[in-house]
Scaffold this active site. Structure first.
Site, PDB file in Angstrom:
ATOM      1  N   GLY A   1      -3.476  -0.509  13.832  1.00  0.00           N
ATOM      2  CA  GLY A   1      -2.419  -0.820  13.031  1.00  0.00           C
ATOM      3  C   GLY A   1      -2.212   0.120  11.756  1.00  0.00           C
TER       4      GLY A   1
ATOM      5  NE  ARG B   1       5.220 -19.345  16.471  1.00  0.00           N
ATOM      6  CZ  ARG B   1       4.809 -19.234  15.479  1.00  0.00           C
ATOM      7  NH1 ARG B   1       3.730 -19.733  14.823  1.00  0.00           N
ATOM      8  NH2 ARG B   1       5.785 -19.003  14.438  1.00  0.00           N
ATOM      9  CB  THR B   2      10.247 -19.249  19.534  1.00  0.00           C
ATOM     10  OG1 THR B   2       9.472 -19.675  18.321  1.00  0.00           O
ATOM     11  CG2 THR B   2      11.573 -20.021  19.508  1.00  0.00           C
TER      12      THR B   2
ATOM     13  CG  LEU C   1      -2.074  -0.925   1.349  1.00  0.00           C
ATOM     14  CD1 LEU C   1      -2.429  -0.986   2.383  1.00  0.00           C
ATOM     15  CD2 LEU C   1      -3.037  -0.628   0.092  1.00  0.00           C
ATOM     16  CB  SER C   2       4.323   1.739   0.526  1.00  0.00           C
ATOM     17  OG  SER C   2       4.543   1.250   1.730  1.00  0.00           O
TER      18      SER C   2
ATOM     19  CE  LYS D   1      11.190  -3.366   7.171  1.00  0.00           C
ATOM     20  NZ  LYS D   1      10.042  -2.722   8.055  1.00  0.00           N
TER      21      LYS D   1
ATOM     22  CG  ASP E   1       9.416  -0.149  10.660  1.00  0.00           C
ATOM     23  OD1 ASP E   1       8.558   0.371  10.036  1.00  0.00           O
ATOM     24  OD2 ASP E   1      10.045  -0.897  10.257  1.00  0.00           O
TER      25      ASP E   1
ATOM     26  CB  ALA F   1       6.589  -5.519  13.907  1.00  0.00           C
TER      27      ALA F   1
ATOM     28  N   GLY G   1       5.160 -11.255  20.602  1.00  0.00           N
ATOM     29  CA  GLY G   1       6.063 -11.430  19.466  1.00  0.00           C
ATOM     30  C   GLY G   1       7.290 -10.926  19.714  1.00  0.00           C
TER      31      GLY G   1
END
Ligand code: NAP
Length: 546
Positions: free
Chosen positions: A477, A394-395, A262-263, A310, A347, A374, A370
Site C-alpha cells: 500500500g 460486504r454490501t 503522513l503527507s 473529496k 488516486d 479507494a 471493497g
C-alpha cells in the site's frame, strides 16, 4: 498606540535569539537539564518552564550552573501562575521573587503574564528590570483568537522588551487573523504571536514570516507545553522554518481528522530534495467554508484533499480533469493566480501505475475487494485500461452500483475460491492498524498472480504475508501512497517527483510509529473519500502556553 518600543536591555540579545525557542518542562531540575541538553542539538534558545518544578526556587542553582556552563544558550525563565494557565500555585509576589532570582542566575529574559504585571506596583517591575534582564509580557487566551489589538494596547503601557500574545485557533481562519495582526504589530513592538490548538499549525510555521520575532517548539513528543506545539526537530527539518521567506509557496493536506497524516512528512521531503521553495502543512478542516477562506487568504497554492472532503469539494472547483469527474472524487487542488480552484485525482494513477509496471492491464482479470472511495479509484482506473474487473463488497448493493457506473462486474463470495485472477486488490480497511483483526480472504480464495493491498499501515499486512506464503508477487500500500503524492508534487511543481526519497521517509515514519505503538498510527487521514462528518469540537483548547 503612541508608546515607544524600548531599547533592548541586553544589546546582544537580539542577535543571540534564534527563530525557534524550545520549551523545556520537567518535574525536576535534573529532568529539565536532560531535556535542555538534548534540545541544544536543535536550538540554543530555550524557555525553562520553572512552574513545572514543584519548588522552582530550589531548582535555580542547578539551572544557574547549566547557564554558566553553556554561555551559548539564550534562556527565558517562565513561572506561569495557575490562574493564567501555568502550573505555579504561588502568589504574584512569589512569582516575582522567582523571576528576579532567575535573572540573577543568568537567564536572559523573563516572561511575566500581563495579569501579574497589572497587579504589581510599578516599583516591583522596575526592580525586575534593574536586573539587566529583558522583560517579556505575555497574554494567553485559551478559548479563542479575539481582540488582539486590544490585548496589545493593554500590554504596551508596561513598555516590555517583548510582547507575546498566544490565542487559541478555533478555525483555520483564526491563523489568518493572527498573521494579519502580526503584520500590523511588527512595526510597533517586538511581538511574538501564536495560535494554540490543532488548527494553529499555520501560525506556528508561518508566523515568523508574518512578523513574529520567534516561535515556540516542544523538546520532543509528549513534552509539549501547549496544545498544538510542534517538535523543534519537525519545525526545523520537516517544515524548514529557518528557510521560509516571502516567496515560500504554501501547500497542505486538508481533512478531518488530519493529525496523523503522513503527507506532510512525504511532501516536505520532496520539496526539500528538489529545492522547491515551498512548505506543506496539515490543515484540520472542521468546516469546508473555513478551508475555502484559508485557501484564498494565505494564499494556498495547492492542496491534497482527503476524507471527508473529496466529494464535497467538487462543487467549489472551477474545473476538474476527466478522471475526477468520472470517479466523483478529487484529491488534488491547484489554485490559480486569480484564485480559481482546479481539481485532479491522483488516486487513480496511484493504483494503475504500479500495476501497469508489472503486467499488461488490457484483458487482465482483476478482483477488487471493497466498493468505497479507494475501490472506486481502482475500478474506474483498471476498467479504463481495459481490465476485466470483478467487485466483491460486504454490501452487495454498493458493489452493483459501482459495477454499473464503471462497466465492471460483481462477484459473489462463494465464486471467489473457484475463480482465478491476474490481480487481487484489497480496497477495504481490513488489515489496517487499529481495525479489528479479520481475514478478508482465506488462503484458498487467494488465487492470483499478484496481490495489491492498498492498506499501508502496517507496511506488511496479514494479506501481504499470506500472499508471500503462497509465493505470490505483492505490491504494498505504501507504493500507492507514494504514487498519489508523487503525482501531486508533479502537478504543483512541474518537476519529476523524488519517489525514492518520498518512499524512504514514509517507511521511516511508519517504522517509527510502529515502534511508538498504538495511538500514533496514521489513522485514516490519507485515505480517499468518506462522507462521515467528524466531531467538530475535536482539536484545540488546552491548558498550557505558547
Ligand atoms: P471507504 O470509502 O470507507 O470504503 C471502505 C470499503 O471497505 C467499503 O466498501 C466497505 O464495505 C469495506 N469494508 C469496510 N470494513 C470492512 C470489513 N470489516 N470487511 C469487509 N469489507 C469492509 O474507505 P476507503 O477510503 O475506500 O479506504 C479503504 C482502505 O484503503 C483504507 O482503509 C486504506 O487502508 C486504504 N487506502 C490506501 C491508500 C493508499 O494511498 N495506499 C489510499 C486510500 C485508501 P461496505 O460498503 O459494506 O461498508
Amino acid at each position: 498606540m503612541n508608546f515607544q518600543t524600548p531599547a533592548l536591555t541586553q544589546p546582544h540579545l537580539r542577535s543571540r535569539m534564534g527563530k525557534v525557542c524550545v520549551a523545556i518542562a520537567a518535574s525536576s531540575p535534573a529532568g529539565m537539564l536532560e531535556r535542555a541538553s538534548a534540545a541544544m542539538q536543535e536550538s540554543l534558545f530555550l524557555e525553562f518552564r520553572l512552574d513545572y518544578l514543584p519548588k522552582p526556587l530550589s531548582g535555580l542553582p542547578k539551572l544557574k550552573h547549566f547557564l554558566s556552563d553553556h554561555r551559548e544558550v539564550t534562556a527565558i525563565a517562565t513561572c506561569r501562575r495557575t490562574e493564567n494557565g501555568g502550573k505555579f500555585g504561588g502568589t504574584v509576589a512569589e512569582e516575582m521573587e522567582i523571576l528576579q532570582k532567575a535573572a540573577a542566575a543568568g537567564f536572559h529574559l523573563v516572561d511575566l503574564e500581563i495579569q501579574s504585571a497589572e497587579s504589581l506596583a510599578p516599583a516591583a517591575l522596575e526592580k525586575l528590570r534593574s536586573r539587566n534582564v529583558a522583560l517579556l509580557i505575555s497574554y494567553h487566551d485559551f478559548e479563542a483568537t479575539q481582540d488582539l489589538e486590544g490585548i496589545l494596547a493593554r500590554i504596551r503601557p508596561f513598555a516590555p522588551d517583548f510582547i507575546k500574545i498566544v490565542s487559541t485557533a478555533r478555525s483555520l481562519a483564526d491563523n489568518v487573523t493572527m498573521m494579519h495582526f502580526l503584520e500590523s504589530a511588527r512595526d510597533v513592538a517586538e511581538i511574538i504571536g501564536i495560535c494554540m490548538g490543532e488548527q494553529g499549525i499555520i501560525s506556528r510555521v508561518l508566523g515568523i514570516r508574518a512578523g513574529s520575532r520567534f516561535t515556540f517548539a516542544s523538546a520532543g513528543q509528549g513534552a509539549e507545553t501547549a496544545v498544538g506545539q510542534i517538535e523543534a526537530r519537525t519545525l526545523l527539518d520537516t517544515y524548514r522554518i529557518g528557510q521560509i521567506d516571502a516567496a515560500t509557496r504554501v501547500y497542505g493536506v486538508a481533512g478531518n481528522p488530519i493529525r496523523h497524516s503522513l503527507s506532510p512528512i512525504m511532501l516536505n521531503a520532496a520539496f526539500r530534495r528538489e529545492t522547491v521553495n515551498a512548505v506543506y502543512l496539515a490543515l484540520q478542516a472542521n468546516r469546508l467554508s473555513d478551508l475555502l477562506k484559508l485557501i484564498h487568504e494565505v494564499p494556498i497554492y495547492g492542496l491534497s484533499v482527503t476524507m471527508p472532503l473529496k466529494e464535497t469539494i467538487l462543487k467549489h472547483l472551477e474545473k476538474t480533469d476527466p478522471v475526477t469527474a468520472q470517479v466523483g472524487a478529487c484529491n488534488t487542488i491547484v489554485r490559480s493566480q486569480e484564485g480559481k480552484l482546479y481539481g485532479f485525482n491522483t488516486d487513480v494513477a496511484a493504483v494503475v501505475r504500479p500495476l501497469e509496471k508489472r503486467l499488461p492491464l488490457k484483458g487482465a482479470k482483476v478482483l477488487v475487494l471493497g466498493a468505497g472511495g479507494a475501490a472506486r479509484a481502482a475500478v474506474f482506473g483498471l476498467a479504463g485500461k481495459g481490465a476485466e474487473v470483478h467487485i466483491l463488497n460486504r454490501t452487495p448493493q454498493t458493489a452493483q452500483k459501482l459495477a454499473r457506473e464503471a462497466k465492471a462486474k460483481t462477484i459473489r463470495r462463494e465464486q471467489v475460491a473457484k475463480s482465478s485472477f491476474d490481480v487481487i486488490v484489497n480496497a477495504t480497511p481490513v488489515g489496517m492498524h487499529g481495525i479489528k483483526p479479520q481475514q478478508i480472504l482465506t488462503p484458498k480464495e487467494l488465487n492470483a498472480r499478484l496481490v495489491f493491498d492498498l492498506v499501508y499501515n502496517p507496511v506488511d499486512t496479514p494479506l501481504i504475508r499470506m500472499a508471500r506464503q503462497k509465493g505470490l508477487a505483492v505490491i504494498l500500500g505504501v507504493e500507492m501512497f507514494v504514487q498519489q503524492g508523487a503525482r501531486q508534487f508533479e502537478i504543483w511543481t512541474g518537476k519529476r517527483a523524488p519517489e525514492e526519497e518520498m518512499l524512504r521517509v514514509v517507511l521511516h515514519a511508519l517504522r517509527q510509529r510502529a515502534e511508538a505503538g498504538a495511538g500514533s498510527q496514521p489513522g485514516p487521514s490519507d485515505h480517499p473519500s468518506q462522507s462521515s462528518e467528524r466531531d467538530p469540537s475535536r482539536g484545540s483548547g488546552g491548558s498550557a502556553a505558547g
